[in-house]
Design a protein around this motif. Structure first.
Motif, PDB file in Angstrom:
ATOM      1  N   ARG A  13       0.848  -1.186   0.000  1.00  0.00           N
ATOM      2  CA  ARG A  13       0.000   0.000   0.000  1.00  0.00           C
ATOM      3  C   ARG A  13       0.882   1.233   0.000  1.00  0.00           C
ATOM      4  N   PRO A  16      -0.221   6.794  -4.419  1.00  0.00           N
ATOM      5  CA  PRO A  16      -0.340   6.626  -5.880  1.00  0.00           C
ATOM      6  C   PRO A  16       0.901   7.066  -6.658  1.00  0.00           C
ATOM      7  N   ARG A  19       5.357   4.130  -6.831  1.00  0.00           N
ATOM      8  CA  ARG A  19       5.115   2.802  -7.399  1.00  0.00           C
ATOM      9  C   ARG A  19       6.141   1.777  -6.902  1.00  0.00           C
ATOM     10  N   THR A  45      -0.581  -4.222  -5.802  1.00  0.00           N
ATOM     11  CA  THR A  45      -0.326  -2.833  -5.436  1.00  0.00           C
ATOM     12  C   THR A  45      -0.990  -1.913  -6.448  1.00  0.00           C
ATOM     13  N   SER A  46      -0.842  -0.609  -6.253  1.00  0.00           N
ATOM     14  CA  SER A  46      -1.462   0.341  -7.177  1.00  0.00           C
ATOM     15  C   SER A  46      -0.787   0.314  -8.540  1.00  0.00           C
ATOM     16  N   SER A  47       0.548   0.304  -8.583  1.00  0.00           N
ATOM     17  CA  SER A  47       1.248   0.263  -9.871  1.00  0.00           C
ATOM     18  C   SER A  47       2.718  -0.110  -9.678  1.00  0.00           C
ATOM     19  N   ASP A  67      -1.863  -5.030 -10.627  1.00  0.00           N
ATOM     20  CA  ASP A  67      -2.027  -3.622 -10.282  1.00  0.00           C
ATOM     21  C   ASP A  67      -3.485  -3.307  -9.951  1.00  0.00           C
ATOM     22  N   SER A  68      -3.723  -2.093  -9.504  1.00  0.00           N
ATOM     23  CA  SER A  68      -5.063  -1.710  -9.039  1.00  0.00           C
ATOM     24  C   SER A  68      -6.100  -1.763 -10.156  1.00  0.00           C
ATOM     25  N   ARG A  69      -5.699  -1.492 -11.396  1.00  0.00           N
ATOM     26  CA  ARG A  69      -6.673  -1.558 -12.497  1.00  0.00           C
ATOM     27  C   ARG A  69      -7.173  -2.981 -12.691  1.00  0.00           C
TER      28      ARG A  69
END
Length: 84
Positions: A13, A16, A19, A45-47, A67-69
């Motif tokens: 975490r 944003p 990365r 994770t986010s990216s 990733d988050s997407r």
């Protein structure tokens, strides 16, 4: 019930703008695969930085990078994330 496989899921975490870098890839691969003998070690994770993605691609057995997407699509009813 377990089928005997060792799997360690790493969740990172970060902000944003921060990365996951290649050092995390090397650390997870070395610790989870070599020391804990895990068959799979996905990182969620986010990216990821491009360098982290390249480092992962160069491993003999690449980790599953989610990733988050990809995770968001799954939560919204899409197919499970494949990772990179």
């Amino acid at each position: 019930m377990t089928d005997g496989r060792r799997i360690d899921v790493q969740g990172k975490r970060y902000a944003p703008s921060n990365r996951v870098r290649e050092l995390v890839i090397y650390s997870v691969n070395g610790t989870d695969r070599a020391y804990h003998r895990c068959e799979q070690a996905p990182i969620i994770t986010s990216s990821f930085t491009p360098a982290a993605q390249r480092a992962n691609a160069e491993l003999d057995r690449p980790l599953r990078l989610i990733d988050s997407r990809a995770l968001g699509r799954c939560v919204s009813g899409g197919r499970p994330p494949r990772g990179t």
